[in-house]
Structures are given as structure tokens and as C-alpha cells.
Design a protein around this motif. Structure first.
Motif, PDB file in Angstrom:
ATOM      1  N   UNK A 178      -3.998   0.063   7.379  1.00 24.81           N
ATOM      2  CA  UNK A 178      -3.827   1.520   7.339  1.00 24.81           C
ATOM      3  C   UNK A 178      -2.600   1.897   6.506  1.00 24.81           C
ATOM      4  N   UNK A 179      -1.509   1.148   6.676  1.00 25.12           N
ATOM      5  CA  UNK A 179      -0.324   1.417   5.851  1.00 25.12           C
ATOM      6  C   UNK A 179      -0.653   1.239   4.368  1.00 25.12           C
ATOM      7  N   UNK A 180      -1.498   0.291   4.055  1.00 22.22           N
ATOM      8  CA  UNK A 180      -1.901   0.083   2.661  1.00 22.22           C
ATOM      9  C   UNK A 180      -2.621   1.312   2.119  1.00 22.22           C
ATOM     10  N   UNK A 181      -3.483   1.909   2.940  1.00 25.92           N
ATOM     11  CA  UNK A 181      -4.174   3.139   2.533  1.00 25.92           C
ATOM     12  C   UNK A 181      -3.150   4.246   2.274  1.00 25.92           C
ATOM     13  N   UNK A 182      -2.209   4.410   3.212  1.00 24.52           N
ATOM     14  CA  UNK A 182      -1.209   5.469   3.084  1.00 24.52           C
ATOM     15  C   UNK A 182      -0.311   5.296   1.864  1.00 24.52           C
ATOM     16  N   UNK A 183      -0.126   4.062   1.430  1.00 24.03           N
ATOM     17  CA  UNK A 183       0.804   3.783   0.337  1.00 24.03           C
ATOM     18  C   UNK A 183       0.148   3.771  -1.037  1.00 24.03           C
ATOM     19  N   UNK A 184      -1.132   4.047  -1.100  1.00 26.59           N
ATOM     20  CA  UNK A 184      -1.794   4.091  -2.405  1.00 26.59           C
ATOM     21  C   UNK A 184      -1.277   5.284  -3.200  1.00 26.59           C
ATOM     22  N   UNK A 185      -1.077   5.094  -4.498  1.00 31.68           N
ATOM     23  CA  UNK A 185      -0.530   6.182  -5.331  1.00 31.68           C
ATOM     24  C   UNK A 185      -1.346   7.472  -5.202  1.00 31.68           C
ATOM     25  N   UNK A 186      -0.634   8.547  -4.962  1.00 33.08           N
ATOM     26  CA  UNK A 186      -1.254   9.870  -4.898  1.00 33.08           C
ATOM     27  C   UNK A 186      -1.940  10.208  -3.587  1.00 33.08           C
ATOM     28  N   UNK A 187      -2.086   9.238  -2.675  1.00 30.19           N
ATOM     29  CA  UNK A 187      -2.782   9.501  -1.412  1.00 30.19           C
ATOM     30  C   UNK A 187      -1.935  10.422  -0.545  1.00 30.19           C
ATOM     31  N   UNK A 188      -2.576  11.509  -0.065  1.00 34.26           N
ATOM     32  CA  UNK A 188      -1.896  12.468   0.815  1.00 34.26           C
ATOM     33  C   UNK A 188      -2.779  12.728   2.023  1.00 34.26           C
ATOM     34  N   UNK A 189      -2.171  12.642   3.191  1.00 36.25           N
ATOM     35  CA  UNK A 189      -2.912  12.742   4.436  1.00 36.25           C
ATOM     36  C   UNK A 189      -1.905  13.063   5.533  1.00 36.25           C
ATOM     37  N   UNK A 190      -2.321  13.608   6.663  1.00 33.04           N
ATOM     38  CA  UNK A 190      -1.369  13.800   7.757  1.00 33.04           C
ATOM     39  C   UNK A 190      -0.679  12.490   8.154  1.00 33.04           C
TER      40      UNK A 190
END
Length: 145
Positions: free
Chosen positions: A102-114
Motif C-alpha cells: 500500500x505504501x508503494x501505491x501511495x508513493x507512486x509519482x503523482x498519486x493523490x489519495x486520502x
């Protein structure tokens, strides 16, 4: 001649005294103006650099630890925790194993999410990154609703 020299010395002394007084009052005025300007234009200092050993990165290149005090507001933490829980529930399985993916998803360039305070990872301060990681780990441990 002596009288003229005395007057000249007195005149120079008086002029110097007046100039000094004028300079002092200009300096006082300048200092007050400078202080006012500086106060009006004050901006917070940038965050202090994070010591290199304070950041933990997994073999897969995912930041899993930022050892600085969290700067997440309570509402941000709650939203991030719930977003992580929702994502982990959708994946199924042991949530503690899902922290790094999940941290990998959050750290992808440009990814914005709550889950990352609606801000790309690279734009978060180290203290905000610490808050995101705290919230994700909290979700894995069942600490959010």
C-alpha cells in the motif's frame, strides 16, 4: 586668530553633534521600519533536513519508516487510516503484510489519495510522510474505524 579657531572648533563640534543626533534618529527610524517590515514578511523556516538514518527504505525501494515526529492533523490521520483499511480489506489477507504494497501505491509519482493527504508523496514533508506511514500501520493493526 585664537578667537576664530575657538569658534571653528565649537562650530565643528556642534555640527558633529547635530549630525550624530540626526544619524541616530535615522537609525532608530530605520530599525523600527526594518523590524516592522521583517515581521510583516515573516515566513516559516523550511523543515530541518531529515537525518539519513531516519528514513527506512525496503529492498523494493519503498519508504517504510521516517523517524521524525508526525505532522498529520487528526482528520488527516483518520482519513489516511480509513483509506488504508479500505484498500487492505479489498486486497484480502493479513493487513500487516499489505503495509508495504500500500505504501508503494501511495508513493507512486503523482498519486493523490486520502491515504497520502491528497498530496503526491514527493511533495509531503518528512513529518507528513511519517504521519502517512503511522496511519497505514495503524490501519494494519486495526486502530481505525
Amino acid at each position: 586668530m585664537r578667537r576664530n579657531s575657538t569658534l571653528l572648533v565649537f562650530g565643528v563640534a556642534a555640527t558633529s553633534a547635530l549630525m550624530s543626533a540626526g544619524c541616530a534618529s535615522d537609525q532608530d527610524h530605520t530599525a523600527a521600519t526594518s523590524t516592522t517590515t521583517t515581521t510583516a514578511e515573516w515566513t516559516p523556516l523550511p523543515p530541518e533536513p531529515t537525518p539519513p538514518d531516519a528514513v527506512g527504505v525496503s529492498p523494493g525501494g519503498v519508504t517504510t519508516r521516517v523517524d521524525v515526529p508526525s505532522d498529520a492533523e487528526e482528520s488527516q490521520y483518520g482519513q489516511a487510516c480509513l483509506a488504508a483499511k479500505t484498500w487492505m480489506d479489498a486486497q484480502g489477507g493479513d493487513p500487516t503484510v499489505l503495509v508495504e504494497p500500500y505504501l508503494q501505491v501511495l508513493q507512486q509519482p503523482g498519486f493523490q489519495d486520502p491515504g497520502n493527504f491528497n498530496t503526491p508523496w514527493a511533495e509531503l514533508t518528512p513529518a507528513q510522510q511519517a504521519g502517512v506511514i503511522l496511519a497505514v500501520n495503524g490501519a494494519a493493526e486495526g486502530q481505525c474505524g
